[in-house]
Design a protein around this motif. Structure first.
Motif, PDB file in Angstrom:
ATOM      1  N   VAL A   1       0.841  -1.202   0.000  1.00 51.30           N
ATOM      2  CA  VAL A   1       0.000   0.000   0.000  1.00 51.30           C
ATOM      3  C   VAL A   1       0.877   1.254   0.000  1.00 51.30           C
ATOM      4  O   VAL A   1       0.573   2.230  -0.687  1.00 51.30           O
ATOM      5  N   THR A   2       1.965   1.221   0.758  1.00 54.47           N
ATOM      6  CA  THR A   2       2.893   2.356   0.777  1.00 54.47           C
ATOM      7  C   THR A   2       3.478   2.600  -0.599  1.00 54.47           C
ATOM      8  O   THR A   2       3.565   3.760  -1.063  1.00 54.47           O
ATOM      9  N   GLN A   3       3.866   1.549  -1.281  1.00 57.75           N
ATOM     10  CA  GLN A   3       4.421   1.682  -2.628  1.00 57.75           C
ATOM     11  C   GLN A   3       3.380   2.180  -3.616  1.00 57.75           C
ATOM     12  O   GLN A   3       3.682   2.978  -4.515  1.00 57.75           O
ATOM     13  N   LEU A   4       2.161   1.721  -3.450  1.00 57.45           N
ATOM     14  CA  LEU A   4       1.069   2.162  -4.314  1.00 57.45           C
ATOM     15  C   LEU A   4       0.845   3.660  -4.166  1.00 57.45           C
ATOM     16  O   LEU A   4       0.667   4.383  -5.159  1.00 57.45           O
ATOM     17  N   GLN A   5       0.869   4.141  -2.930  1.00 58.41           N
ATOM     18  CA  GLN A   5       0.684   5.567  -2.690  1.00 58.41           C
ATOM     19  C   GLN A   5       1.844   6.389  -3.237  1.00 58.41           C
ATOM     20  O   GLN A   5       1.640   7.495  -3.752  1.00 58.41           O
ATOM     21  N   SER A   6       3.052   5.858  -3.151  1.00 54.99           N
ATOM     22  CA  SER A   6       4.211   6.608  -3.649  1.00 54.99           C
ATOM     23  C   SER A   6       4.138   6.801  -5.160  1.00 54.99           C
ATOM     24  O   SER A   6       4.602   7.810  -5.688  1.00 54.99           O
ATOM     25  N   HIS A   7       3.521   5.854  -5.844  1.00 61.12           N
ATOM     26  CA  HIS A   7       3.376   5.966  -7.298  1.00 61.12           C
ATOM     27  C   HIS A   7       2.398   7.071  -7.682  1.00 61.12           C
ATOM     28  O   HIS A   7       2.444   7.604  -8.788  1.00 61.12           O
ATOM     29  N   THR A   8       1.505   7.416  -6.764  1.00 62.78           N
ATOM     30  CA  THR A   8       0.546   8.492  -7.025  1.00 62.78           C
ATOM     31  C   THR A   8       1.067   9.842  -6.543  1.00 62.78           C
ATOM     32  O   THR A   8       0.378  10.856  -6.661  1.00 62.78           O
ATOM     33  N   GLY A   9       2.278   9.843  -5.988  1.00 63.09           N
ATOM     34  CA  GLY A   9       2.866  11.084  -5.506  1.00 63.09           C
ATOM     35  C   GLY A   9       2.458  11.442  -4.100  1.00 63.09           C
ATOM     36  O   GLY A   9       2.826  12.514  -3.599  1.00 63.09           O
ATOM     37  N   GLU A  10       1.711  10.574  -3.435  1.00 59.37           N
ATOM     38  CA  GLU A  10       1.273  10.835  -2.063  1.00 59.37           C
ATOM     39  C   GLU A  10       2.181  10.089  -1.092  1.00 59.37           C
ATOM     40  O   GLU A  10       2.545   8.949  -1.315  1.00 59.37           O
ATOM     41  N   SER A  11       2.537  10.738   0.000  1.00 64.19           N
ATOM     42  CA  SER A  11       3.372  10.093   1.012  1.00 64.19           C
ATOM     43  C   SER A  11       2.483   9.435   2.065  1.00 64.19           C
ATOM     44  O   SER A  11       1.397   9.926   2.363  1.00 64.19           O
ATOM     45  N   LEU A  12       2.950   8.325   2.594  1.00 69.14           N
ATOM     46  CA  LEU A  12       2.187   7.593   3.583  1.00 69.14           C
ATOM     47  C   LEU A  12       3.154   7.065   4.637  1.00 69.14           C
ATOM     48  O   LEU A  12       4.077   6.303   4.326  1.00 69.14           O
TER      49      LEU A  12
END
Length: 260
Positions: free
Chosen positions: A49-60
């Motif tokens: 999920v963290t990697q998925l968010q990083s691909h959208t430019g959002e930090s988690l």
């Protein structure tokens, strides 16, 4: 469609065919320690999920639980959503997280984390020495069970394995599925001429205990698996044991005295 049909109940005979008293037992928990696999699956789910968010430019930023924290929550049947929330996962990312968990929990690379419980082999040998037929009733696919048993050199200690084709059934652990599976196992073992009227169902979850109770069996709750002793006590099993070996002694003694 019934739970049994949707799960495609499968059986696989491993032991001999001589008529014996049957004892029914779950696989994960009493025999296999799945705690590390479940924990690694949880960590990989958070990472995905963290990697998925990083691909959208959002930090988690997440706060993964330690294994003792995670396993204590699992043993007390804390909901996956609450475990995820305690890890800092936003509500809107819970479904993607669970999809990842369910997708990988039975992957061969993660199944490699499973290990035999400390007293399980001794318990299986004890049943065999006392001429009891141990039949596994599990929501795992029989092929996974047989692969593990063969790797551990335990296949000769098991009479038969009843499982399902649904690879996600074990993680979901639905009570109705275990009831249908146990009913099928009892019917087939009885039809084969084995003795099931003084039998027990041994397991570590609510699905095992409630299924055994529904089928009129004595129930042995094992507290070294995915549910805590405190939680299991609430289900009112016949007995609660710390491990399979302590349960085996009482189960054999009870079955032997009733048959006399």
């Amino acid at each position: 469609m019934s739970a049994r049909n949707s799960l495609s109940v499968l059986s696989s005979t491993l032991g001999g065919s001589a008529v014996k008293q049957v004892v029914f037992c779950d696989f994960d928990g009493p025999i296999v320690d799945v705690s590390e696999r479940y924990y690694q699956t949880y960590l990989k789910g958070l990472l995905a999920v963290t990697q998925l968010q990083s691909h959208t430019g959002e930090s988690l930023t997440l706060r993964p639980l330690s294994k003792p924290q995670f396993w204590q929550m699992k043993q007390n049947r804390v909901a996956d959503a609450e475990i995820a929330a305690c890890s800092g996962l936003p509500d809107d990312l819970f479904k993607p997280f669970m999809r990842q968990v369910e997708r990988i929990v039975n992957h061969p690379n993660l199944l490699g984390w499973d290990c035999i419980q400390p007293t399980a082999q001794a318990a299986l040998e004890y049943f065999k020495q006392r001429d009891m037929r141990l039949v596994l009733v599990t929501l795992r696919h029989p092929r996974q069970v047989e692969t593990f048993l063969q790797a551990q050199g335990l296949s000769h200690l098991i009479g038969e394995v009843y499982g399902t084709t649904d690879l996600n059934a074990a993680y979901a652990n639905r009570i109705e599925h275990k009831c249908d599976l146990l009913a099928a196992a009892i019917a087939q073992q009885t039809a084969q001429g084995h003795l099931t009227h003084n039998s027990w169902m041994i397991g570590d979850t609510e699905a095992d205990i409630l299924a055994g109770q529904a089928m009129g069996l004595a129930t042995a709750a094992i507290a070294c698996g995915v549910r805590s002793e405190t939680y299991l006590q609430q289900l009112a099993p016949s007995e609660v044991y710390r491990c399979l070996m302590t349960a085996a002694r009482d189960v054999v003694k009870t079955a032997t005295s009733q048959a006399a």
